[in-house]
Write a protein that holds these residues in place. Structure first.
Motif, mmCIF file in Angstrom:
data_model
loop_
_atom_site.group_PDB
_atom_site.id
_atom_site.type_symbol
_atom_site.label_atom_id
_atom_site.label_comp_id
_atom_site.label_asym_id
_atom_site.label_seq_id
_atom_site.Cartn_x
_atom_site.Cartn_y
_atom_site.Cartn_z
ATOM 1 N N UNK A 111 41.948 51.054 35.363
ATOM 2 C CA UNK A 111 41.758 51.964 36.507
ATOM 3 C C UNK A 111 42.883 51.844 37.539
ATOM 4 N N UNK A 112 43.133 52.919 38.281
ATOM 5 C CA UNK A 112 44.117 52.858 39.371
ATOM 6 C C UNK A 112 43.684 51.846 40.428
ATOM 7 N N UNK A 113 44.657 51.301 41.136
ATOM 8 C CA UNK A 113 44.380 50.263 42.129
ATOM 9 C C UNK A 113 43.417 50.747 43.216
ATOM 10 N N UNK A 114 43.519 52.011 43.593
ATOM 11 C CA UNK A 114 42.659 52.512 44.665
ATOM 12 C C UNK A 114 41.187 52.505 44.253
ATOM 13 N N UNK A 115 40.915 52.657 42.943
ATOM 14 C CA UNK A 115 39.538 52.587 42.466
ATOM 15 C C UNK A 115 39.086 51.138 42.310
ATOM 16 N N UNK A 116 39.990 50.278 41.860
ATOM 17 C CA UNK A 116 39.656 48.858 41.712
ATOM 18 C C UNK A 116 39.342 48.251 43.070
ATOM 19 N N UNK A 117 40.036 48.710 44.103
ATOM 20 C CA UNK A 117 39.801 48.181 45.450
ATOM 21 C C UNK A 117 38.391 48.503 45.967
ATOM 22 N N UNK A 118 37.728 49.478 45.339
ATOM 23 C CA UNK A 118 36.362 49.823 45.755
ATOM 24 C C UNK A 118 35.326 48.860 45.184
ATOM 25 N N UNK A 136 34.008 42.731 50.230
ATOM 26 C CA UNK A 136 34.943 41.647 49.926
ATOM 27 C C UNK A 136 35.364 40.971 51.214
ATOM 28 N N UNK A 137 35.625 39.664 51.114
ATOM 29 C CA UNK A 137 36.060 38.909 52.287
ATOM 30 C C UNK A 137 37.395 39.454 52.764
ATOM 31 N N UNK A 138 37.517 39.668 54.051
ATOM 32 C CA UNK A 138 38.720 40.277 54.619
ATOM 33 C C UNK A 138 39.945 39.412 54.365
ATOM 34 N N UNK A 139 40.968 40.049 53.795
ATOM 35 C CA UNK A 139 42.228 39.344 53.604
ATOM 36 C C UNK A 139 42.220 38.321 52.486
ATOM 37 N N UNK A 140 41.110 38.173 51.755
ATOM 38 C CA UNK A 140 41.036 37.153 50.704
ATOM 39 C C UNK A 140 40.797 37.812 49.351
ATOM 40 N N UNK A 141 41.542 37.378 48.389
ATOM 41 C CA UNK A 141 41.343 37.847 47.024
ATOM 42 C C UNK A 141 41.112 36.637 46.124
ATOM 43 N N UNK A 142 40.226 36.782 45.142
ATOM 44 C CA UNK A 142 39.964 35.643 44.262
ATOM 45 C C UNK A 142 41.197 35.302 43.447
ATOM 46 N N UNK A 143 41.352 34.008 43.153
ATOM 47 C CA UNK A 143 42.470 33.578 42.327
ATOM 48 C C UNK A 143 42.241 34.028 40.893
ATOM 49 N N UNK A 144 43.307 33.935 40.086
ATOM 50 C CA UNK A 144 43.170 34.339 38.678
ATOM 51 C C UNK A 144 42.130 33.481 37.971
#
Length: 223
Positions: A111-118, A136-144
């Protein structure tokens, strides 16, 4: 209209899960069910009687998935791009939570990034018809590692179950083979005993008081 079998019911559950993702839709190229986003396939599924076959793109958990006894790299060169195909002979073999995790991973890869971000962050919630997107926690993304952990954990659990079943089956085969060997040994011994008794009956001993006649030596001819 014929009633759905158990495999078709499992397929319906997986289809519903795949359709819950943003902009997901289905198509039927070559007669096979394909779940797409922006006209790009993220899941193939086919049902043939009780059998279910499916393919998904697993860029993160491909290696773990291929350790399972029912998987193989997808044909037509797709395996090199992270695609994995799973084959199941009946509905009871399908590890639904694992397949849902694969659908999630495959959708995010296609999927495109804009959809994954949802979507909620991986490892915190899995989207579905009955679930609400988590913030999602602001400014935080899960590690690989955190992203792959749920799929690896589910795959490890399935491998454990498969090994346990295989161990029990091997024990049953070993016991059956032992019994068969013992039975065969008894049959051979019985046959040998019967043959020995039969041979003894066929060779009568000389009558008492009489010696067995011995042939007289031949005289040498005079030249």
């Amino acid at each position: 209209m014929p009633a759905e079998n158990e495999t078709q019911k499992v397929e319906a559950v997986l289809r519903e899960h795949a359709m819950s993702y943003p902009k997901a839709h289905e198509d039927f190229p070559w007669g096979h069910r394909a779940m797409k986003v922006n006209d790009k396939t993220f899941l193939f599924m086919t049902v043939d009687g009780e059998k279910l076959n499916l393919s998904a793109k697993l860029p993160d958990s491909k290696d773990a998935a291929l350790t399972l006894p029912f998987t193989e790299p997808t044909e037509y060169g797709l395996g090199k791009s992270g695609w994995v195909t799973a084959h199941f002979d009946e509905a009871s073999q399908v590890p639904v939570p694992v397949i849902k995790a694969w659908i999630d991973e495959s959708y995010r890869a296609i999927a495109p990034k804009k959809l994954v971000d949802q979507l909620p962050a991986r490892g915190t919630a899995v989207p579905g018809p009955a679930s609400k997107p988590a913030k999602a926690a602001a400014g935080k993304k899960p590690s690989a590692r955190q992203a792959v952990a749920p799929a690896k954990k589910a795959a490890k659990k399935v491998v454990g179950k498969v090994k346990a079943v295989a161990k029990k089956a091997a024990a049953r085969v070993k016991t059956a083979a032992k019994k068969a060997t013992q039975k065969a040994g008894k049959a051979v011994a019985k046959t040998a005993s019967a043959a020995k008794a039969k041979t003894a009956r066929k060779a009568p001993a000389p009558a008492r008081g009489k010696r067995a006649a011995t042939p007289a030596p031949k005289r040498a001819r005079r030249s």
